[in-house]
Design a protein around this motif. Structure first.
Motif, PDB file in Angstrom:
ATOM      1  N   GLY A   1      64.074   9.599  25.627  1.00  0.00           N
ATOM      2  CA  GLY A   1      63.254   9.349  26.798  1.00  0.00           C
ATOM      3  C   GLY A   1      63.811   9.850  28.116  1.00  0.00           C
ATOM      4  N   TYR A   2      64.780  10.746  28.090  1.00  0.00           N
ATOM      5  CA  TYR A   2      65.339  11.301  29.319  1.00  0.00           C
ATOM      6  C   TYR A   2      64.988  12.774  29.452  1.00  0.00           C
ATOM      7  N   VAL A   3      64.984  13.251  30.691  1.00  0.00           N
ATOM      8  CA  VAL A   3      64.645  14.631  30.994  1.00  0.00           C
ATOM      9  C   VAL A   3      65.715  15.187  31.914  1.00  0.00           C
ATOM     10  N   LEU A   4      66.185  16.392  31.618  1.00  0.00           N
ATOM     11  CA  LEU A   4      67.101  17.096  32.502  1.00  0.00           C
ATOM     12  C   LEU A   4      66.254  17.978  33.400  1.00  0.00           C
ATOM     13  N   LEU A   5      66.267  17.670  34.701  1.00  0.00           N
ATOM     14  CA  LEU A   5      65.391  18.307  35.670  1.00  0.00           C
ATOM     15  C   LEU A   5      66.221  19.201  36.577  1.00  0.00           C
ATOM     16  N   SER A   6      65.853  20.469  36.660  1.00  0.00           N
ATOM     17  CA  SER A   6      66.538  21.427  37.520  1.00  0.00           C
ATOM     18  C   SER A   6      65.816  21.491  38.858  1.00  0.00           C
ATOM     19  N   LEU A   7      66.503  21.044  39.941  1.00  0.00           N
ATOM     20  CA  LEU A   7      65.897  21.052  41.268  1.00  0.00           C
ATOM     21  C   LEU A   7      65.995  22.429  41.919  1.00  0.00           C
ATOM     22  N   ASN A   8      67.109  23.103  41.719  1.00  0.00           N
ATOM     23  CA  ASN A   8      67.295  24.494  42.142  1.00  0.00           C
ATOM     24  C   ASN A   8      68.289  25.131  41.182  1.00  0.00           C
ATOM     25  N   ASN A   9      68.854  26.281  41.536  1.00  0.00           N
ATOM     26  CA  ASN A   9      69.744  26.977  40.602  1.00  0.00           C
ATOM     27  C   ASN A   9      71.045  26.226  40.358  1.00  0.00           C
ATOM     28  N   GLU A  10      71.498  25.418  41.305  1.00  0.00           N
ATOM     29  CA  GLU A  10      72.781  24.729  41.169  1.00  0.00           C
ATOM     30  C   GLU A  10      72.650  23.254  40.803  1.00  0.00           C
ATOM     31  N   THR A  11      71.555  22.632  41.104  1.00  0.00           N
ATOM     32  CA  THR A  11      71.432  21.180  40.982  1.00  0.00           C
ATOM     33  C   THR A  11      70.545  20.791  39.818  1.00  0.00           C
ATOM     34  N   GLU A  12      71.097  19.921  38.947  1.00  0.00           N
ATOM     35  CA  GLU A  12      70.326  19.352  37.847  1.00  0.00           C
ATOM     36  C   GLU A  12      70.446  17.842  37.900  1.00  0.00           C
ATOM     37  N   VAL A  13      69.361  17.172  37.578  1.00  0.00           N
ATOM     38  CA  VAL A  13      69.311  15.720  37.613  1.00  0.00           C
ATOM     39  C   VAL A  13      68.771  15.227  36.284  1.00  0.00           C
ATOM     40  N   CYS A  14      69.391  14.176  35.768  1.00  0.00           N
ATOM     41  CA  CYS A  14      68.905  13.553  34.543  1.00  0.00           C
ATOM     42  C   CYS A  14      68.107  12.314  34.948  1.00  0.00           C
ATOM     43  N   ILE A  15      66.822  12.300  34.588  1.00  0.00           N
ATOM     44  CA  ILE A  15      65.966  11.167  34.929  1.00  0.00           C
ATOM     45  C   ILE A  15      65.258  10.653  33.687  1.00  0.00           C
ATOM     46  N   LYS A  16      64.738   9.453  33.795  1.00  0.00           N
ATOM     47  CA  LYS A  16      63.935   8.876  32.715  1.00  0.00           C
ATOM     48  C   LYS A  16      62.531   9.470  32.773  1.00  0.00           C
ATOM     49  N   LYS A  17      61.938   9.709  31.617  1.00  0.00           N
ATOM     50  CA  LYS A  17      60.600  10.314  31.545  1.00  0.00           C
ATOM     51  C   LYS A  17      59.548   9.514  32.300  1.00  0.00           C
ATOM     52  N   ASN A  18      59.710   8.212  32.323  1.00  0.00           N
ATOM     53  CA  ASN A  18      58.701   7.353  32.955  1.00  0.00           C
ATOM     54  C   ASN A  18      58.589   7.587  34.454  1.00  0.00           C
ATOM     55  N   PHE A  19      59.601   8.191  35.073  1.00  0.00           N
ATOM     56  CA  PHE A  19      59.586   8.407  36.513  1.00  0.00           C
ATOM     57  C   PHE A  19      58.925   9.721  36.908  1.00  0.00           C
ATOM     58  N   ILE A  20      58.365  10.434  35.976  1.00  0.00           N
ATOM     59  CA  ILE A  20      57.617  11.651  36.294  1.00  0.00           C
ATOM     60  C   ILE A  20      56.194  11.249  36.644  1.00  0.00           C
ATOM     61  N   ALA A  21      55.763  11.621  37.855  1.00  0.00           N
ATOM     62  CA  ALA A  21      54.439  11.232  38.327  1.00  0.00           C
ATOM     63  C   ALA A  21      53.365  12.187  37.831  1.00  0.00           C
ATOM     64  N   SER A  22      53.646  13.492  37.888  1.00  0.00           N
ATOM     65  CA  SER A  22      52.635  14.443  37.444  1.00  0.00           C
ATOM     66  C   SER A  22      53.264  15.791  37.144  1.00  0.00           C
ATOM     67  N   VAL A  23      52.537  16.574  36.397  1.00  0.00           N
ATOM     68  CA  VAL A  23      52.926  17.957  36.109  1.00  0.00           C
ATOM     69  C   VAL A  23      52.149  18.828  37.078  1.00  0.00           C
ATOM     70  N   ILE A  24      52.873  19.710  37.782  1.00  0.00           N
ATOM     71  CA  ILE A  24      52.223  20.592  38.749  1.00  0.00           C
ATOM     72  C   ILE A  24      52.030  21.966  38.122  1.00  0.00           C
ATOM     73  N   PRO A  25      51.122  22.765  38.635  1.00  0.00           N
ATOM     74  CA  PRO A  25      50.865  24.087  38.048  1.00  0.00           C
ATOM     75  C   PRO A  25      52.109  24.975  38.081  1.00  0.00           C
ATOM     76  N   LYS A  26      52.254  25.791  37.051  1.00  0.00           N
ATOM     77  CA  LYS A  26      53.403  26.706  36.977  1.00  0.00           C
ATOM     78  C   LYS A  26      53.341  27.706  38.125  1.00  0.00           C
ATOM     79  N   GLY A  27      54.501  27.981  38.722  1.00  0.00           N
ATOM     80  CA  GLY A  27      54.586  28.887  39.852  1.00  0.00           C
ATOM     81  C   GLY A  27      54.604  28.167  41.186  1.00  0.00           C
ATOM     82  N   THR A  28      54.295  26.905  41.200  1.00  0.00           N
ATOM     83  CA  THR A  28      54.315  26.148  42.455  1.00  0.00           C
ATOM     84  C   THR A  28      55.732  26.008  42.965  1.00  0.00           C
ATOM     85  N   LEU A  29      56.675  25.831  42.085  1.00  0.00           N
ATOM     86  CA  LEU A  29      58.075  25.674  42.476  1.00  0.00           C
ATOM     87  C   LEU A  29      58.622  26.932  43.146  1.00  0.00           C
ATOM     88  N   ASN A  30      58.205  28.111  42.700  1.00  0.00           N
ATOM     89  CA  ASN A  30      58.650  29.357  43.303  1.00  0.00           C
ATOM     90  C   ASN A  30      58.125  29.505  44.727  1.00  0.00           C
TER      91      ASN A  30
END
Length: 111
Positions: free
Chosen positions: A79-108
Motif C-alpha cells: 500500500g505504499y507508493v514511491l513518488l518522484s517530485l523532481n529529478n533529485e527528490t523522492e517521497v514514499c507515501i501511503k496510497k490512500n493519500f493520493i487525491a487524484s491522477v492528473i493527465p500525463k504531461g502536466t508535470l512537465n
C-alpha cells in the motif's frame, strides 16, 4: 356513566393507533431521506477513491492530499507508493493519500 367512559377510551385507542402508523411512516421517510442525501453519496465517493487506488500504476502523475505533485516510480504491494517530485527528490507515501491522477504531461508543464 361508566358506559360513556369506556366509549371514550375505545375511541382514544383507535386514534393513537392511527398516530403510531403515521409516526412509523414519517420515520421511514426520514430514514430514506438521510440514506439518499448523506450515506449513499458518501459510499459512492469512497468506492470511486478505492477504484482510483487500485488503478495507480508506474509513471502515473498524481497529486496528493497534502498538495504534492509527482510521478509514481514504484507501487508496493503493502500500500505504499514511491513518488518522484523532481529529478533529485523522492517521497514514499501511503496510497490512500493520493487525491487524484492528473493527465500525463502536466508535470512537465509545471517544472
Amino acid at each position: 356513566m361508566s358506559f360513556f367512559i369506556q366509549n371514550a377510551m375505545a375511541s382514544e385507542n383507535t386514534s393513537s393507533e392511527g398516530n403510531s402508523y403515521s409516526l412509523i411512516f414519517m420515520l421511514v421517510i426520514f430514514l430514506l431521506f438521510f440514506y439518499f442525501v448523506l450515506f449513499r453519496p458518501q459510499q459512492k465517493k469512497a468506492q470511486e477513491h478505492k477504484n482510483l487506488m487500485n488503478s495507480i500504476t508506474k509513471d502515473d502523475e498524481v497529486i496528493t492530499t497534502s498538495g504534492l505533485v509527482g510521478r509514481v516510480n514504484k507501487v508496493t504491494k503493502n500500500g505504499y507508493v514511491l513518488l518522484s517530485l523532481n529529478n533529485e527528490t523522492e517521497v514514499c507515501i501511503k496510497k490512500n493519500f493520493i487525491a487524484s491522477v492528473i493527465p500525463k504531461g502536466t508535470l512537465n508543464s509545471l517544472l
